[in-house]
Write an enzyme that holds these catalytic residues in place. Sequence first.
Site, PDB file in Angstrom:
ATOM      1  N   GLU D  60     -51.512 -19.458  93.590  1.00 19.04           N
ATOM      2  CA  GLU D  60     -52.288 -19.882  94.763  1.00 19.04           C
ATOM      3  C   GLU D  60     -53.751 -19.466  94.720  1.00 19.04           C
ATOM      4  OE1 GLU D  60     -49.219 -18.701  94.907  1.00 19.04           O
ATOM      5  OE2 GLU D  60     -48.129 -20.399  95.771  1.00 19.04           O
ATOM      6  N   PHE D  83     -47.047 -23.564 101.987  1.00 14.87           N
ATOM      7  CA  PHE D  83     -46.854 -23.004 103.323  1.00 14.87           C
ATOM      8  C   PHE D  83     -48.094 -22.189 103.662  1.00 14.87           C
ATOM      9  CE2 PHE D  83     -42.586 -23.998 102.086  1.00 14.87           C
ATOM     10  CZ  PHE D  83     -41.871 -24.237 103.260  1.00 14.87           C
ATOM     11  N   PHE D  86     -48.892 -18.607 102.515  1.00 16.06           N
ATOM     12  CA  PHE D  86     -49.396 -18.283 101.178  1.00 16.06           C
ATOM     13  C   PHE D  86     -50.921 -18.196 101.148  1.00 16.06           C
ATOM     14  CE2 PHE D  86     -45.554 -21.070  99.901  1.00 16.06           C
ATOM     15  CZ  PHE D  86     -44.686 -20.122 100.416  1.00 16.06           C
ATOM     16  N   HIS D 129     -42.353 -17.803 105.922  1.00 14.73           N
ATOM     17  CA  HIS D 129     -42.625 -19.247 105.807  1.00 14.73           C
ATOM     18  C   HIS D 129     -42.830 -19.894 107.166  1.00 14.73           C
ATOM     19  CE1 HIS D 129     -40.912 -18.570 101.828  1.00 14.73           C
ATOM     20  NE2 HIS D 129     -41.290 -19.778 101.470  1.00 14.73           N
TER      21      HIS D 129
END
Lengths: 345, 345, 328, 328
Positions: D60, D83, D86, D129
């Site tokens: 990421e 999501f 992250f 999440h």
Amino acid sequence: MSKDNGKGSEKDIGSREQFEERVKRLGMSDDSLIGLYRTMSTVRHFEYMADKLYAAGKVHGTMHLSAGQEAVAAGISLAVKPDDYLINHHRGHGHFIAKGADINLMMAEFLGKDAGYNHGRGGSMHIADFQSNNLGANGIVGGGIPQAVGVGLALKMQKRKEICVCIFGDGAANEGVFHEAMNMVALWKLPVLYVCENNKYGMSMDVERASAKLPIAQRADAYGIPWACVDGNDVVEVYDAMKTAVEHIRSGNGPYFVEAITYRYFGHSKSDRNLYRPKEEIEDWKQNRDPIMHFTKHLLQSEIMDEGQAQEIDVQAEQIIVKAVEFAEAAPEPDVSTLMEYVYA
Amino acid sequence: MSKDNGKGSEKDIGSREQFEERVKRLGMSDDSLIGLYRTMSTVRHFEYMADKLYAAGKVHGTMHLSAGQEAVAAGISLAVKPDDYLINHHRGHGHFIAKGADINLMMAEFLGKDAGYNHGRGGSMHIADFQSNNLGANGIVGGGIPQAVGVGLALKMQKRKEICVCIFGDGAANEGVFHEAMNMVALWKLPVLYVCENNKYGMSMDVERASAKLPIAQRADAYGIPWACVDGNDVVEVYDAMKTAVEHIRSGNGPYFVEAITYRYFGHSKSDRNLYRPKEEIEDWKQNRDPIMHFTKHLLQSEIMDEGQAQEIDVQAEQIIVKAVEFAEAAPEPDVSTLMEYVYA
Amino acid sequence: MPEISYLEAIRQALWQEMKRDERVFLLGEDIGRYGGAFGLTHGMLDEFGEERVLETPISEATIVATAIGAALLGMRPVAELMFMDFVLLTLDQLANQAAKMHFMFGGRATVPMVVRMPGGSGSGAASQHSQSLESMLMHIPGLIVINPSTPYDAKGLMLSAIRNPNPVCFVEHKILYKTKGEVPEGDYTIPIGVAEIKRPGRDITVVANNIMVIKTLNVAEKLSKDGIEVEVIDPRTLLPLDTETILKSVARTGRLLVVHEACQTGGWAGEVIASVVGSPVFDYIDAPVRRLAGKDIPIPYNRVLEKAAVPQEADIEQEIRALVEGRI
Amino acid sequence: MPEISYLEAIRQALWQEMKRDERVFLLGEDIGRYGGAFGLTHGMLDEFGEERVLETPISEATIVATAIGAALLGMRPVAELMFMDFVLLTLDQLANQAAKMHFMFGGRATVPMVVRMPGGSGSGAASQHSQSLESMLMHIPGLIVINPSTPYDAKGLMLSAIRNPNPVCFVEHKILYKTKGEVPEGDYTIPIGVAEIKRPGRDITVVANNIMVIKTLNVAEKLSKDGIEVEVIDPRTLLPLDTETILKSVARTGRLLVVHEACQTGGWAGEVIASVVGSPVFDYIDAPVRRLAGKDIPIPYNRVLEKAAVPQEADIEQEIRALVEGRI
Ligand SMILES: Cc1ncc(C[n+]2csc(CCOP(=O)(O)OP(=O)(O)O)c2C)c(N)n1
Ligand SMILES: Cc1ncc(C[n+]2csc(CCOP(=O)(O)OP(=O)(O)O)c2C)c(N)n1
Ligand SMILES: [Mg+2]
Ligand SMILES: [Mg+2]
């Protein structure tokens, strides 16, 4: 150990002699071999039941099933001690079961019940059992990899003999913390066994499109960490590699890295339509490389287990799962009045 | 190229023949060689002046000086084209000067003046010149390493011939983004030249205590990226390596990694008392391995430059720096009424 | 009582707790021979050795993750992030992991760890080394966010932080390191989540953190000569926040000003103000409820701009006068 | 006008802009054949090819950094974080780098990029999440934070986001993906930084974002049958925040409630409330200024607890009634 580049290909199970010679060399008793079969059968039944429950709309939330990968969890569990530490990842049911988790409490957590390991707060992605040094699964891919540095460090500081086993996937190996952690466990010679469960895909990303060079395990060279890449669907080969690794670590030589090539049968999670991999590929693995089938043939061929025993074990495994579902479904939801609990210790 | 493990050790400069044979092989003209000397002399003068200004209390803020490391910047600059991109790090004065930055504007930025490259907003750690594809220094160690992936990607998408040179230190190579970026530039075969300027310490951390395995450059193997580790105090050796790397990249073969072993003379930054390294070590590098002294001997020995020229170049370099200081000190502070500018484009 | 600096007070707390509890250890970048960028851990390597003063590679995310793993096994790690700005490299481990473990695992895991991080501007370190990010940390349930303004508070709160079973962000201010104050040599703790009225006053309540407490106290001193009595409240802990002390004070003074160095938009002043005006105390408020905060810009390098980017005493004085004299 | 879903509206915006501007490309995890975790980019790989629908490894921080580098060279990257949780892995690149470059470099660099991130709870994805972290992003000057509640706004704002020269965080809500609404097929933009009054009313102003806008509108509909007229304001952009529209509304209604799913402590409601009570509008306020927000806990897995963790329509109704009937 084969440096399989991660591509699946047909393979016959090898001769009876080879197998018997190997288990002999590894000092594996019939009981331990049958135990491996039992573990794999239990995991397989758990995963198919989880899928059924999900299909029946009884699961609120996501899950990641490990059917097809049972040999990795089983092989590890036989090589380590019960009080060794486990850092698990999102596809973790098999590893929990192999470590001896209470399946009733797992199932209850899966269904979000208060009786579950996490009082229904965590679900499939966060099951943990601190009593048995099972430090939990992680919803963040790679999130547990650097935490293993701290566990290994504490074990060293506390002059303890236990080791830390840290499981992660092929996709997780591309997170930055992978690099930071490998460097630090190697620098400090920490008792950590890193196991990369390479099931050839991330969510949908082919490992060959995600990792510049394979096998993933060769990345360990960059830190001077010894490594192996094994057939993760051959439970004895997995055990063989893990045994070597664990001995290396327990004798104070620092970390070890094992990559196990395997394959998942179900989609990545609920939302998966398997568009990214050919049906034939899935079938090939199920028909020709299934870890349980493969191991069963060996046990029968070497007369360590007969059809009857096999069936009996499968039936017992299924019963355990069915009972767990009964337990979990009967268990009460967490009381809403406890909503604010567990935020601070 | 030597796979020097990063330890400094005495070395004589080698024979006149070897030197001349090498520059001939590399097709280096006398002008280009003298140009390298000029660049290094200018950088050296800039850094010592920066230190003087700081000592005189004229600098508000921190700085990271590269005296001792001049050969790396000079060697790179001769191997690349003016319109190639540069992603620099906190110890970046030398690379900016070598890329041809306007020293007046650099000095003005260093003193926080509005006339500076960044209108006084950035200072030493953030000097950038977007006109000349100089994408700036970074205060976050390793922060620029993954950005080079995007620059390389854009160059590829735009079907351009330029490449991106990304500079970072030995310490930066332990940040997680290093791993993520190496994997991605290799996967996508991007035109990125990664240069790890290994001056043997982070802030105070010995590279041998920070990196599990040396040379750092060997980490490139994990991604299938070709690499070299060279004597960063030998400007011709640096150029040699960079030339090879740049040719490799420009012909579309993807990234390349060069580690240059060098040494910084000043402390890490203002707050440094050099407690972590022996005075003798610093002296050894200054007396026996200085990149400018070393190169001067060659140029004199090969009669490419004589004492007179050398002095003349040094005087000119010094004048440029002195003029830059005059310019910078005379330049006005940013107007407080502009405080809120440049937050959004 | 001996007078020592804010920096020495924190060192003293670390030192004494490491003597008292062998589970405590330090980890971070250049904290050994170098003593850390600000010299805070100077001398601790010689005293406690490499096992307990653990120098790490430049790998912030894994520094925090290492603290987490060690804490799960019963250690008491105290990690140092050289500058608070670097906490942004660690937020997955700090916020997605450490802060949530106790909850996600149904109360069965505890993560007793401290992460020290010096924030704030004033040193000419520019945009990436001068931020005040405590407001972001305050938004993560499961974390504790401590933010001392004096040497006395710093030592007492650090001892509480290390002994607390939760992950603690210990936010220091680099410009405060040299400020001095009386600090008991012995062991004492300051409760987490309890604000302190640093100066009582009847005319207005000013809530401020770290360096702004000092600036506000100077202003209050000056204003009291003109008969304006400022009550200065230092929350000391931002999460959990002691709103009760603040509410009681505002109910008495009828006026509220919140002062922080962090950027105004999204800053913690909003939390304080919302807690007050959403409560019954709303009825006691006589004037607009104001905040004086850092400008919504990255911190500039130039010293003139850098000063202008955050509240100075003159700004605080002006704002208080305007509020008390009803000019707002 | 055709009715399409919030998800399809965003896809349509990406699709049309990629057709219009070849500098635009997508990057992220599993956004190709898989179409992303929510299927938002489904079909785009076939249409635009691997060069412009770039699947990345699970990295990421470098996904965002790659967008930055490409943006510096004039591309228009649109990155997807699977999501929103992250984003905590990317904040160094997003907040220390992208947000500050234009400023640190004296206005000489621009970073035109969009980072898409679905947030919110309701899918049983548990603590890691399900977060709503927009309040943290709002604290970073240099970023733009967009947060649409309807398919119409989602498309118009996405087109504006891609064409904006600054780094934009485009915060989606996973539970809204399936909600439908009328969306013009053609090209249109919605200005960044402009709130919309989703429903006019005289009795109280409710400011809400994404899914809470929908819930509040349902409640408003119901309450109007009882003669309570709720004015519902959707900021649409949290940074920059359109305080003017909010101030005008509160000056009329005299009452303010802010509703968001994000945890209450440190949430953006504080920003809205502080802006209001610090302004002259303070004098027009008749009741305590309130907020209704997510509980200060990680999002639980169990569906009953998960619902209880964030405001539901019944809670909103109750709070509005209490305020309007002067019971608070
Ligand atoms: C930091 C982070 N990025 C992305 C995701 C979404 N995600 C969940 S599992 C997964 C794939 C992981 O692949 P791998 O590590 O190979 O494990 P596998 O699922 O194949 O067992 C992704 C991308 C996540 N949960 N966390
Ligand atoms: C993310 C981050 N961590 C730590 C620092 C503090 N710091 C600045 S320079 C430096 C050492 C960097 O070492 P190296 O990469 O070898 O570069 P050198 O200074 O030796 O040129 C450190 C730790 C920082 N600026 N950013
Ligand atoms: Mg995988
Ligand atoms: Mg260095």
